[in-house]
Design a protein around this motif. Structure first.
Motif, PDB file in Angstrom:
ATOM      1  N   ALA A  40     -12.183  -3.915  10.614  1.00 50.95           N
ATOM      2  CA  ALA A  40     -12.003  -4.408  11.981  1.00 50.95           C
ATOM      3  C   ALA A  40     -10.602  -4.136  12.503  1.00 50.95           C
ATOM      4  CB  ALA A  40     -12.292  -5.911  12.018  1.00 50.95           C
ATOM      5  N   ASP A  41      -9.822  -3.360  11.730  1.00 52.87           N
ATOM      6  CA  ASP A  41      -8.431  -3.044  12.105  1.00 52.87           C
ATOM      7  C   ASP A  41      -7.598  -4.310  12.265  1.00 52.87           C
ATOM      8  OD1 ASP A  41      -6.386  -1.277  12.500  1.00 52.87           O
ATOM      9  OD2 ASP A  41      -6.757  -1.015  14.648  1.00 52.87           O
ATOM     10  N   ARG A  42      -7.850  -5.296  11.373  1.00 53.66           N
ATOM     11  CA  ARG A  42      -7.066  -6.529  11.357  1.00 53.66           C
ATOM     12  C   ARG A  42      -6.359  -6.661  10.006  1.00 53.66           C
ATOM     13  NH1 ARG A  42     -11.925  -8.785  13.359  1.00 53.66           N
ATOM     14  NH2 ARG A  42     -12.189  -9.896  11.397  1.00 53.66           N
ATOM     15  N   LEU A  43      -5.745  -5.568   9.596  1.00 50.91           N
ATOM     16  CA  LEU A  43      -5.084  -5.550   8.294  1.00 50.91           C
ATOM     17  C   LEU A  43      -3.769  -6.316   8.388  1.00 50.91           C
ATOM     18  CD1 LEU A  43      -5.178  -4.480   5.395  1.00 50.91           C
ATOM     19  CD2 LEU A  43      -3.931  -2.463   6.197  1.00 50.91           C
ATOM     20  N   ARG A  66      -4.510   0.739  -4.432  1.00 50.66           N
ATOM     21  CA  ARG A  66      -5.013   2.116  -4.533  1.00 50.66           C
ATOM     22  C   ARG A  66      -5.859   2.478  -3.304  1.00 50.66           C
ATOM     23  NH1 ARG A  66      -5.649   0.578 -10.281  1.00 50.66           N
ATOM     24  NH2 ARG A  66      -7.772  -0.099  -9.785  1.00 50.66           N
ATOM     25  N   PHE A  67      -6.697   1.536  -2.887  1.00 38.86           N
ATOM     26  CA  PHE A  67      -7.538   1.762  -1.709  1.00 38.86           C
ATOM     27  C   PHE A  67      -6.686   2.073  -0.478  1.00 38.86           C
ATOM     28  CE2 PHE A  67      -9.358  -0.099   2.142  1.00 38.86           C
ATOM     29  CZ  PHE A  67     -10.611   0.506   2.209  1.00 38.86           C
ATOM     30  N   LEU A  68      -5.640   1.281  -0.260  1.00 43.98           N
ATOM     31  CA  LEU A  68      -4.796   1.469   0.918  1.00 43.98           C
ATOM     32  C   LEU A  68      -4.040   2.789   0.865  1.00 43.98           C
ATOM     33  CD1 LEU A  68      -3.339  -2.125   1.410  1.00 43.98           C
ATOM     34  CD2 LEU A  68      -5.062  -0.974   2.811  1.00 43.98           C
ATOM     35  N   LEU A  69      -3.692   3.220  -0.332  1.00 47.32           N
ATOM     36  CA  LEU A  69      -2.914   4.453  -0.458  1.00 47.32           C
ATOM     37  C   LEU A  69      -3.743   5.711  -0.198  1.00 47.32           C
ATOM     38  CD1 LEU A  69      -0.776   3.469  -3.572  1.00 47.32           C
ATOM     39  CD2 LEU A  69       0.069   3.830  -1.237  1.00 47.32           C
ATOM     40  N   VAL A  70      -5.066   5.608  -0.329  1.00 54.00           N
ATOM     41  CA  VAL A  70      -5.896   6.814  -0.179  1.00 54.00           C
ATOM     42  C   VAL A  70      -6.819   6.753   1.036  1.00 54.00           C
ATOM     43  CG1 VAL A  70      -5.892   7.147  -2.674  1.00 54.00           C
ATOM     44  CG2 VAL A  70      -7.826   6.008  -1.608  1.00 54.00           C
ATOM     45  N   THR A  71      -6.987   5.591   1.661  1.00 53.73           N
ATOM     46  CA  THR A  71      -7.968   5.440   2.735  1.00 53.73           C
ATOM     47  C   THR A  71      -7.286   5.503   4.091  1.00 53.73           C
ATOM     48  OG1 THR A  71      -9.240   3.981   1.273  1.00 53.73           O
ATOM     49  CG2 THR A  71      -9.855   4.010   3.606  1.00 53.73           C
ATOM     50  N   PRO A  72      -7.709   6.403   4.962  1.00 50.60           N
ATOM     51  CA  PRO A  72      -7.089   6.476   6.289  1.00 50.60           C
ATOM     52  C   PRO A  72      -7.422   5.245   7.130  1.00 50.60           C
ATOM     53  CG  PRO A  72      -8.997   7.932   6.153  1.00 50.60           C
ATOM     54  CD  PRO A  72      -8.757   7.414   4.771  1.00 50.60           C
ATOM     55  N   ASP A  73      -6.633   5.044   8.154  1.00 50.49           N
ATOM     56  CA  ASP A  73      -6.883   3.925   9.068  1.00 50.49           C
ATOM     57  C   ASP A  73      -8.264   4.061   9.695  1.00 50.49           C
ATOM     58  OD1 ASP A  73      -4.380   2.780   8.700  1.00 50.49           O
ATOM     59  OD2 ASP A  73      -3.464   4.054  10.225  1.00 50.49           O
ATOM     60  N   PRO A  74      -8.941   2.927   9.930  1.00 51.47           N
ATOM     61  CA  PRO A  74     -10.214   3.004  10.655  1.00 51.47           C
ATOM     62  C   PRO A  74      -9.977   3.518  12.064  1.00 51.47           C
ATOM     63  CG  PRO A  74      -9.485   0.726  10.432  1.00 51.47           C
ATOM     64  CD  PRO A  74      -8.560   1.554   9.592  1.00 51.47           C
ATOM     65  N   VAL A  75     -10.923   4.327  12.560  1.00 48.23           N
ATOM     66  CA  VAL A  75     -10.771   4.904  13.894  1.00 48.23           C
ATOM     67  C   VAL A  75     -11.941   4.484  14.770  1.00 48.23           C
ATOM     68  CG1 VAL A  75      -9.443   6.900  13.137  1.00 48.23           C
ATOM     69  CG2 VAL A  75     -11.936   7.032  13.154  1.00 48.23           C
ATOM     70  N   ASP A  76     -11.668   4.320  16.030  1.00 51.20           N
ATOM     71  CA  ASP A  76     -12.698   4.007  17.005  1.00 51.20           C
ATOM     72  C   ASP A  76     -13.054   5.294  17.725  1.00 51.20           C
ATOM     73  OD1 ASP A  76     -14.430   2.884  18.767  1.00 51.20           O
ATOM     74  OD2 ASP A  76     -12.913   1.830  19.967  1.00 51.20           O
ATOM     75  N   ASP A 146       7.295  10.012   4.639  1.00 49.51           N
ATOM     76  CA  ASP A 146       5.998  10.677   4.713  1.00 49.51           C
ATOM     77  C   ASP A 146       5.060  10.026   5.727  1.00 49.51           C
ATOM     78  OD1 ASP A 146       5.328   8.337   3.483  1.00 49.51           O
ATOM     79  OD2 ASP A 146       4.557   9.232   1.641  1.00 49.51           O
ATOM     80  N   GLY A 147       5.413   8.881   6.251  1.00 51.04           N
ATOM     81  CA  GLY A 147       4.595   8.237   7.267  1.00 51.04           C
ATOM     82  C   GLY A 147       3.362   7.546   6.743  1.00 51.04           C
ATOM     83  N   ARG A 178       3.952  -0.171   8.523  1.00 52.06           N
ATOM     84  CA  ARG A 178       2.919   0.357   7.628  1.00 52.06           C
ATOM     85  C   ARG A 178       3.105  -0.078   6.180  1.00 52.06           C
ATOM     86  NH1 ARG A 178      -0.583   3.576   9.416  1.00 52.06           N
ATOM     87  NH2 ARG A 178      -0.905   4.776   7.508  1.00 52.06           N
ATOM     88  N   THR A 179       3.513  -1.332   6.030  1.00 52.23           N
ATOM     89  CA  THR A 179       3.728  -1.901   4.700  1.00 52.23           C
ATOM     90  C   THR A 179       2.832  -3.120   4.519  1.00 52.23           C
ATOM     91  OG1 THR A 179       6.019  -1.146   4.567  1.00 52.23           O
ATOM     92  CG2 THR A 179       5.400  -2.989   3.151  1.00 52.23           C
TER      93      THR A 179
END
Length: 381
Positions: A40-43, A66-76, A146-147, A178-179
């Protein structure tokens, strides 16, 4: 990279480190709560992972990291094909480079904060100090180019001294971009209220017998169904506590206690003396601690059996239900046992603090059990 020769403050003896454990058993609700917030993009920038020790809090933190390091942001994505489906699991491929780097503590996007090794004292520090937290400054500076996301695991925040707690609070108040901070706490009530208020909580639940058996197998300890039930009962559903019981032969120790309970109010003195001497020798401090823990637990189970009229189920030792039904036949007798449970642990801790002979302490505790059993049985006749 970790120095393989040094102990790790966040590892349970006899078990793999949480970063080496890929699956988390019995905590699907907590995982789904995090995934729902992510989708829901409420991280939230701060997550407080709570529950008694040994439930898998650190394993969950590493899975999230690990999930956060490899998974891109959810997109609408409102285009022709729509947005991709939200992730349903925190798992990542076992051969993913992030999996290998996190195991080696060489992942540039992740920082583990824990009690450090004291070179001067040649032991782990007793507290997590502000020096460990200050290392985050360099981490943020090196990983900012690296962003990508940055993840911090603090294991555990309960061990922070006041200066470290204030430093973590400042990060929660002014989080770097982004932390995500993953804070592990066994006793969140002891934390600064301002730390708790700035985090979203993920609370883990005790494991039942089936999940306990699977979790122990994952940790390299295969047990039968009956053993798993007993371990789940005696460990309050904590895998860490269950592993400690297995490592110290705790199931047999509890069975020996129940056998002594069966002899009450005519205490089997030879058996009592043998039990006391078996945990009193030099180098048996862990087993002595476990004995008093199990003794407190047995008396508490006895009190609950009397007050509720329902013997413990499942049994943690053969014949336990019958013994407890005899020793605590009424709610009043249960309350007498409950009063003993409140005082016996304090008495043992005081005795150890003033260096009373351990065998004498054990015998004193068993004699108090004898007296309580005699009082209850007299009142019941």
């Amino acid at each position: 990279m970790k120095d393989e020769t040094l102990p790790e403050a966040d590892r349970v003896e006899g078990a793999p480190h949480p970063r080496e454990t890929t699956d988390l058993i019995g905590q699907g609700a907590a995982e789904q709560a995090f995934l729902s917030a992510f989708a829901a993009d409420r991280l939230h920038h701060g997550w407080l992972i709570t529950g008694p020790q040994g439930l898998g809090k650190a394993t969950l933190a590493w899975r999230i990291a690990r999930f956060l390091l490899v998974t891109p942001d959810p997109v609408d994505d409102g285009g022709m094909f729509g947005a991709p489906p939200p992730p349903r699991s925190l798992s990542i491929a076992p051969d993913h480079p992030v999996m290998h780097r996190t195991r080696a503590l060489s992942e540039p996007g992740l920082k583990l904060v824990r009690r450090a090794w004291d070179d001067k004292a040649k032991r782990l520090k007793t507290q997590l100090t502000v020096e460990e937290v200050r290392e985050l400054k360099g981490f943020f500076a090196l990983s900012a180019t690296d962003g990508g996301r940055r993840v911090v695991i603090v294991d555990s925040v309960d061990e922070m001294n006041p200066s470290a707690a204030n430093a973590i609070l400042k990060l929660l108040e002014e989080p770097p971009a982004r932390t995500v901070l993953l804070l592990i706490s066994h006793q969140p009530s002891g934390l600064l209220p301002t730390i708790r208020s700035r985090c979203r909580e993920l609370r883990l639940s005790p494991l039942g017998a089936a999940d306990m058996s699977a979790a122990l197998a994952q940790a390299g300890a295969d047990v039968g169904a009956q053993e798993a039930e007993a371990l789940a009962a005696l460990s309050a559903g904590s895998v860490g506590a269950a592993l400690r019981l297995l490592n110290l032969d705790g199931l047999k120790l509890y069975a020996d206690l129940i056998a002594l309970f069966a002899s009450l109010p005519d205490l089997d003195r030879p058996r009592a003396i043998a039990l006391a001497e078996s945990v009193a020798a030099r180098g048996r401090e862990e087993r002595l601690d476990l004995l008093f823990t199990l003794l407190d637990l047995a008396v508490s189970r006895l009190a609950r059996s009397g007050v509720t009229g329902v013997p413990p189920s499942p049994e943690a030792a053969r014949g336990e239900a019958q013994v407890m039904a005899r020793l605590a036949p009424t709610p009043q007798s249960g309350r007498v046992w409950a009063a003993l449970a409140q005082t016996s642990g304090d008495r043992a801790r005081h005795g150890r603090a003033v260096n009373i002979d351990p065998a004498a302490l054990v015998l004193d505790a068993l004699l108090r059990l004898r007296d309580c059993a005699a009082e209850n049985l007299r009142a019941a006749t």
